[in-house]
Write a protein that holds these residues in place. Structure first.
Motif, PDB file in Angstrom:
ATOM      1  N   ASP A  87       0.843  -1.194   0.000  1.00 24.49           N
ATOM      2  CA  ASP A  87       0.000   0.000   0.000  1.00 24.49           C
ATOM      3  C   ASP A  87       0.879   1.245   0.000  1.00 24.49           C
ATOM      4  O   ASP A  87       1.589   1.520   0.969  1.00 24.49           O
ATOM      5  CB  ASP A  87      -0.902  -0.014   1.231  1.00 24.49           C
ATOM      6  CG  ASP A  87      -1.837   1.194   1.290  1.00 24.49           C
ATOM      7  OD1 ASP A  87      -1.863   1.988   0.323  1.00 24.49           O
ATOM      8  OD2 ASP A  87      -2.529   1.337   2.307  1.00 24.49           O
ATOM      9  N   GLN A  88       0.807   2.003  -1.081  1.00 26.33           N
ATOM     10  CA  GLN A  88       1.625   3.203  -1.207  1.00 26.33           C
ATOM     11  C   GLN A  88       1.292   4.243  -0.137  1.00 26.33           C
ATOM     12  O   GLN A  88       2.124   5.089   0.199  1.00 26.33           O
ATOM     13  CB  GLN A  88       1.424   3.822  -2.600  1.00 26.33           C
ATOM     14  CG  GLN A  88       2.355   4.980  -2.914  1.00 26.33           C
ATOM     15  CD  GLN A  88       2.196   5.459  -4.342  1.00 26.33           C
ATOM     16  OE1 GLN A  88       1.406   4.913  -5.112  1.00 26.33           O
ATOM     17  NE2 GLN A  88       2.959   6.470  -4.717  1.00 26.33           N
ATOM     18  N   GLU A  89       0.082   4.175   0.400  1.00 24.70           N
ATOM     19  CA  GLU A  89      -0.346   5.165   1.387  1.00 24.70           C
ATOM     20  C   GLU A  89       0.083   4.810   2.804  1.00 24.70           C
ATOM     21  O   GLU A  89      -0.157   5.589   3.735  1.00 24.70           O
ATOM     22  CB  GLU A  89      -1.877   5.308   1.337  1.00 24.70           C
ATOM     23  CG  GLU A  89      -2.424   5.706  -0.027  1.00 24.70           C
ATOM     24  CD  GLU A  89      -1.803   6.994  -0.547  1.00 24.70           C
ATOM     25  OE1 GLU A  89      -1.660   7.936   0.258  1.00 24.70           O
ATOM     26  OE2 GLU A  89      -1.451   7.045  -1.738  1.00 24.70           O
ATOM     27  N   SER A  90       0.704   3.666   3.003  1.00 27.49           N
ATOM     28  CA  SER A  90       1.150   3.265   4.336  1.00 27.49           C
ATOM     29  C   SER A  90       2.250   4.209   4.824  1.00 27.49           C
ATOM     30  O   SER A  90       3.326   4.299   4.226  1.00 27.49           O
ATOM     31  CB  SER A  90       1.678   1.827   4.318  1.00 27.49           C
ATOM     32  OG  SER A  90       2.396   1.539   5.504  1.00 27.49           O
ATOM     33  N   PHE A  93       5.456   2.382   5.818  1.00 20.29           N
ATOM     34  CA  PHE A  93       6.160   1.944   4.617  1.00 20.29           C
ATOM     35  C   PHE A  93       6.947   3.098   4.001  1.00 20.29           C
ATOM     36  O   PHE A  93       8.152   2.989   3.738  1.00 20.29           O
ATOM     37  CB  PHE A  93       5.135   1.385   3.621  1.00 20.29           C
ATOM     38  CG  PHE A  93       5.708   0.866   2.332  1.00 20.29           C
ATOM     39  CD1 PHE A  93       6.539  -0.245   2.312  1.00 20.29           C
ATOM     40  CD2 PHE A  93       5.394   1.471   1.129  1.00 20.29           C
ATOM     41  CE1 PHE A  93       7.051  -0.735   1.126  1.00 20.29           C
ATOM     42  CE2 PHE A  93       5.896   0.985  -0.067  1.00 20.29           C
ATOM     43  CZ  PHE A  93       6.730  -0.109  -0.064  1.00 20.29           C
ATOM     44  N   GLN A  94       6.282   4.234   3.813  1.00 16.27           N
ATOM     45  CA  GLN A  94       6.933   5.381   3.189  1.00 16.27           C
ATOM     46  C   GLN A  94       8.038   5.957   4.071  1.00 16.27           C
ATOM     47  O   GLN A  94       9.094   6.372   3.575  1.00 16.27           O
ATOM     48  CB  GLN A  94       5.901   6.466   2.859  1.00 16.27           C
ATOM     49  CG  GLN A  94       4.963   6.109   1.712  1.00 16.27           C
ATOM     50  CD  GLN A  94       5.671   6.096   0.364  1.00 16.27           C
ATOM     51  OE1 GLN A  94       6.871   6.306   0.257  1.00 16.27           O
ATOM     52  NE2 GLN A  94       4.921   5.821  -0.698  1.00 16.27           N
ATOM     53  N   ASP A  95       7.821   5.976   5.382  1.00 17.08           N
ATOM     54  CA  ASP A  95       8.850   6.490   6.297  1.00 17.08           C
ATOM     55  C   ASP A  95      10.123   5.646   6.232  1.00 17.08           C
ATOM     56  O   ASP A  95      11.239   6.178   6.225  1.00 17.08           O
ATOM     57  CB  ASP A  95       8.321   6.519   7.736  1.00 17.08           C
ATOM     58  CG  ASP A  95       7.321   7.642   7.981  1.00 17.08           C
ATOM     59  OD1 ASP A  95       7.196   8.528   7.111  1.00 17.08           O
ATOM     60  OD2 ASP A  95       6.659   7.633   9.042  1.00 17.08           O
ATOM     61  N   LYS A  96       9.957   4.331   6.177  1.00 21.59           N
ATOM     62  CA  LYS A  96      11.121   3.447   6.116  1.00 21.59           C
ATOM     63  C   LYS A  96      11.847   3.591   4.778  1.00 21.59           C
ATOM     64  O   LYS A  96      13.090   3.593   4.731  1.00 21.59           O
ATOM     65  CB  LYS A  96      10.710   1.992   6.345  1.00 21.59           C
ATOM     66  CG  LYS A  96      11.839   0.982   6.236  1.00 21.59           C
ATOM     67  CD  LYS A  96      12.996   1.274   7.189  1.00 21.59           C
ATOM     68  CE  LYS A  96      12.649   0.933   8.617  1.00 21.59           C
ATOM     69  NZ  LYS A  96      13.856   1.011   9.489  1.00 21.59           N
ATOM     70  N   ALA A 187       2.447  -3.526   5.049  1.00 20.37           N
ATOM     71  CA  ALA A 187       1.865  -2.592   4.083  1.00 20.37           C
ATOM     72  C   ALA A 187       0.907  -3.310   3.132  1.00 20.37           C
ATOM     73  O   ALA A 187       0.462  -2.729   2.138  1.00 20.37           O
ATOM     74  CB  ALA A 187       2.976  -1.910   3.286  1.00 20.37           C
ATOM     75  N   GLY A 188       0.588  -4.576   3.443  1.00 18.97           N
ATOM     76  CA  GLY A 188      -0.374  -5.327   2.640  1.00 18.97           C
ATOM     77  C   GLY A 188       0.191  -5.953   1.391  1.00 18.97           C
ATOM     78  O   GLY A 188      -0.556  -6.429   0.531  1.00 18.97           O
TER      79      GLY A 188
END
Length: 286
Positions: A87-90, A93-96, A187-188
């Protein structure tokens, strides 16, 4: 499920978003010209190539499997984990991913400092211009070394200057396979072990299965037929999805590795999508 000689899907491809030579648009256009039904966009530590790939996919009739490749380390050995459809909106996920890209940049600066001490001056701006995307890696530094006449090829640049045991080598930020798998799963997405034959990782697969690994890349440009057979047997034993892809970066980056030269039948794409749907439904129930 199975590997076809002429694959319908190449699920391991890199673009200019990381260390590939083709833009997402150029890559998908090329995929359509050779008849691929689906392509996995798996740039290192970034999803910035997804949007352009999806638009190009609609234009050229190629399905896009959104992916990423994470570099992890296990007992001193590189272990690459592919993540499909996270999931791009996680936010986690984005922080990591941002943290990993920042670590890449710090590593690049240290390598350039070491090269400077060797009387080789390459600027940060040069590397960024070569990289084009937001994920900077050693192949970009290697390209600069070639352009300045210090190396004849990517392999030569790594051997002489920036590869392990070379004078300008700097260790990478160490992410464990379990951390990479968890990041993708939370993140799915679907977590897959990339090209295990590169470092003979078969004996460790059960450990990572227990930590959430869901698939193994069987067909790959670095795998021998015997390695494909070996990892197919392991995958069947642990009921893992069997994926595949060329690991295409552009022929100027990885000589002899052609887009669509390795891959899988389209039903593997459907298996990954089905598993993603199940994972997200389970997350909603919890």
């Amino acid at each position: 499920m199975g590997i076809k000689r002429f694959p319908e899907a190449d699920l391991h491809c890199h673009t200019t978003a990381s260390d590939g030579l083709l833009t997402p648009y150029e890559l998908i256009k090329a995929a359509s010209e050779i008849g691929l039904k689906a392509v996995g966009i798996t740039d290192h530590d970034t999803v910035s190539g997804w949007s352009e790939s999806i638009k190009a996919g609609k234009e050229f009739g190629v399905e896009i499997l959104k992916g990423i490749e994470l570099n992890t380390e296990w007992q001193g050995t590189e272990v690459h984990i592919l993540g499909y459809e996270p999931d791009q909106e996680s936010k986690q996920f984005q922080d990591k991913l941002r943290e990993l890209r920042e670590a890449r940049m710090k590593r690049m600066l240290k390598i350039l400092d070491r090269l400077h001490n060797m009387k080789i001056d390459i600027s940060v701006s040069e590397i960024k211009a070569i990289a084009k995307g937001e994920s900077v890696g050693r192949p970009h530094i290697a390209q600069a070394l070639i352009q300045h006449g210090y190396a004849k090829s990517i392999k030569d640049a790594f051997t002489q200057y920036i590869g392990a045991k070379a004078p300008a080598y700097v260790p990478r930020f160490k992410l464990a396979p379990k951390e990479g798998i968890n990041l993708i799963r939370e993140a799915g997405g679907v977590a897959v072990l990339a090209h295990p034959g590169q470092h003979d990782l078969g004996k460790f697969i059960q450990i990572w299965v227990n930590e959430g690994l869901q698939g193994v890349e069987i067909s790959h440009s670095d795998h021998t037929p015997e390695e494909e057979r070996q990892y197919r047997e392991i995958s069947r034993k642990f009921h893992l999805i069997m994926t595949g892809g060329s690991d295409f970066h552009g022929e100027g980056r990885k000589m002899g590795v052609k887009l669509g030269g390795w891959g899988v039948s389209y039903d593997v794409v459907e298996q990954i999508r089905d598993l993603t749907i199940c994972s997200r439904k389970k997350a909603e129930w919890n």
